[in-house]
Design a protein around this motif. Structure first.
Motif, mmCIF file in Angstrom:
data_model
loop_
_atom_site.group_PDB
_atom_site.id
_atom_site.type_symbol
_atom_site.label_atom_id
_atom_site.label_comp_id
_atom_site.label_asym_id
_atom_site.label_seq_id
_atom_site.Cartn_x
_atom_site.Cartn_y
_atom_site.Cartn_z
ATOM 1 N N VAL A 56 -30.804 17.869 -0.856
ATOM 2 C CA VAL A 56 -29.779 17.588 -1.858
ATOM 3 C C VAL A 56 -29.418 16.108 -1.772
ATOM 4 C CG1 VAL A 56 -27.462 18.116 -2.669
ATOM 5 C CG2 VAL A 56 -28.872 19.926 -1.674
ATOM 6 N N ASP A 58 -26.826 13.705 -3.416
ATOM 7 C CA ASP A 58 -25.631 13.711 -4.261
ATOM 8 C C ASP A 58 -24.566 12.853 -3.598
ATOM 9 O OD1 ASP A 58 -23.315 14.252 -5.730
ATOM 10 O OD2 ASP A 58 -23.956 16.294 -6.176
ATOM 11 N N THR A 60 -21.444 12.570 -4.199
ATOM 12 C CA THR A 60 -20.095 13.126 -4.088
ATOM 13 C C THR A 60 -20.092 14.596 -3.693
ATOM 14 O OG1 THR A 60 -20.120 13.532 -6.481
ATOM 15 C CG2 THR A 60 -19.067 11.494 -5.738
ATOM 16 N N ALA A 61 -21.202 15.096 -3.166
ATOM 17 C CA ALA A 61 -21.265 16.511 -2.807
ATOM 18 C C ALA A 61 -20.339 16.827 -1.637
ATOM 19 C CB ALA A 61 -22.700 16.890 -2.444
ATOM 20 N N MET A 66 -21.334 23.140 -0.651
ATOM 21 C CA MET A 66 -22.790 23.208 -0.824
ATOM 22 C C MET A 66 -23.386 24.310 0.049
ATOM 23 S SD MET A 66 -25.239 21.818 -2.566
ATOM 24 C CE MET A 66 -24.450 20.302 -3.108
ATOM 25 N N ARG A 156 -22.476 12.231 -15.260
ATOM 26 C CA ARG A 156 -23.444 12.379 -14.163
ATOM 27 C C ARG A 156 -24.874 12.201 -14.676
ATOM 28 N NH1 ARG A 156 -21.666 15.120 -9.358
ATOM 29 N NH2 ARG A 156 -19.413 15.496 -9.427
ATOM 30 N N GLY A 157 -25.625 11.350 -13.952
ATOM 31 C CA GLY A 157 -27.030 11.150 -14.284
ATOM 32 C C GLY A 157 -27.283 10.271 -15.492
ATOM 33 N N GLN A 235 -13.656 17.937 -6.138
ATOM 34 C CA GLN A 235 -14.912 17.873 -6.872
ATOM 35 C C GLN A 235 -14.675 17.744 -8.376
ATOM 36 O OE1 GLN A 235 -18.361 17.938 -5.909
ATOM 37 N NE2 GLN A 235 -17.322 17.246 -4.062
ATOM 38 N N GLN A 243 -18.139 9.303 -9.868
ATOM 39 C CA GLN A 243 -19.381 9.360 -10.632
ATOM 40 C C GLN A 243 -19.316 8.437 -11.849
ATOM 41 O OE1 GLN A 243 -22.310 10.946 -10.245
ATOM 42 N NE2 GLN A 243 -21.877 12.065 -8.363
#
Length: 288
Positions: A56, A58, A60-61, A66, A156-157, A235, A243
């Motif tokens: 993984v 990420d 900000t995970a 998770m 995001r992304g 989150q 993000q």
């Protein structure tokens, strides 16, 4: 629903949990106390076989969430990167939807305060756009008249804003406490400890924020009384702000970051005495 009830009853009978309430079930009653609905909350099972390794990536995970979602042990490797350029953080005001767009029927003083707030925002936006030849990205919860704007939760992304010189964050996406609690029931349905609820919703906590030069300021942040539910709130709220900030790739390029909310962008597990974590500001300013 019956399966969810049996799960918790069996754990209680075997002594694994010792609580008088269900975590994974919410029971709704009407004004007369009559049962209206029963809802079972569960995480979907991942379509990944347990023997398949998972990597993984990420920024900000949350490792706890998770691990629950993937149903496996998570090994965390963390790299804290500093963003380049200048960070200006306006604290003391949340820039919530209620202040930017009060509901119909609000008293005249609230409407006047809203109008004054929008006038101030327009002044800030005009000044920042004039000072940024390669453009400004504005991320907010409400429409803002500017050349490039997007919403929290929709960034995001996205690489379309990599060349923007400045990013301005207005407000934050803060769901109602009931939405956070519903997600918490799914993640922590079979936890031994009951999830803590507060009829008032969120509580208020004072946080100390660090500037890059070592100066400190104080801010007030709404939090959930249960630390597990607070991970989910982080989150939904703080992670989305981070993000959005990183859409302009300030880790690689000199950028200007203007944060208009009172959030503490450090992780919940961060050392509160370490001034380099989160998104430390060059300056903390009041709205005026």
């Amino acid at each position: 629903v019956i399966s969810a009830i049996l799960d918790e009853v069996c754990l209680f009978a075997s002594g694994v949990i010792d609580r008088s309430v269900f975590n994974g079930l919410s029971i709704e009653k009407d004004d007369k106390g009559q049962l209206r609905s029963v809802t079972a909350h569960r995480l979907a099972r991942p379509a990944i076989k347990p023997a398949v390794p998972v990597l993984v990536l990420d920024g900000t995970a949350d490792s706890v969430l998770m691990a629950r979602a993937l149903r496996r042990r998570v090994i965390v490797s963390r790299i804290d990167l500093q963003r380049q350029g200048e960070v200006v953080h306006c604290i003391g005001r949340g820039f919530s939807n209620a202040s930017l767009a009060p509901s119909p029927g609000y008293p005249a003083p609230a409407v006047a305060e809203r109008d004054q707030l929008w006038q101030g925002l327009e002044t800030v936006l005009r000044r920042e756009v004039a000072a940024a030849p390669t453009g400004v990205l504005v991320v907010s919860t409400l429409p803002v008249e500017t050349e490039a704007r997007t919403h929290f939760g929709a960034t995001r992304g996205i690489n379309a804003y990599t060349n923007r010189q400045t990013v301005i964050l207005i407000g934050r996406k803060q769901p109602p406490a009931s939405a956070v609690e519903a997600a918490a029931r799914s993640f922590f349905a079979l936890d031994p400890q009951p999830i803590e609820w507060d009829e008032k919703g969120y509580s208020v906590r004072h946080k100390t924020l660090w500037e890059k030069g070592g100066k400190t300021s104080s801010t007030v942040v709404q939090v959930h009384p249960d630390p597990r539910a607070n991970r989910i709130l982080w989150q939904m709220r703080e992670a989305e702000v981070i993000q959005a900030i990183d859409r302009v790739r300030a880790v690689r390029f000199q950028r200007r970051i203007v944060i208009l909310n009172s959030l503490d962008l450090r992780r919940l597990d961060d050392d509160p005495t370490n001034p380099d974590l989160g998104v430390p500001a060059d300056r903390h300013l009041s709205w005026s």
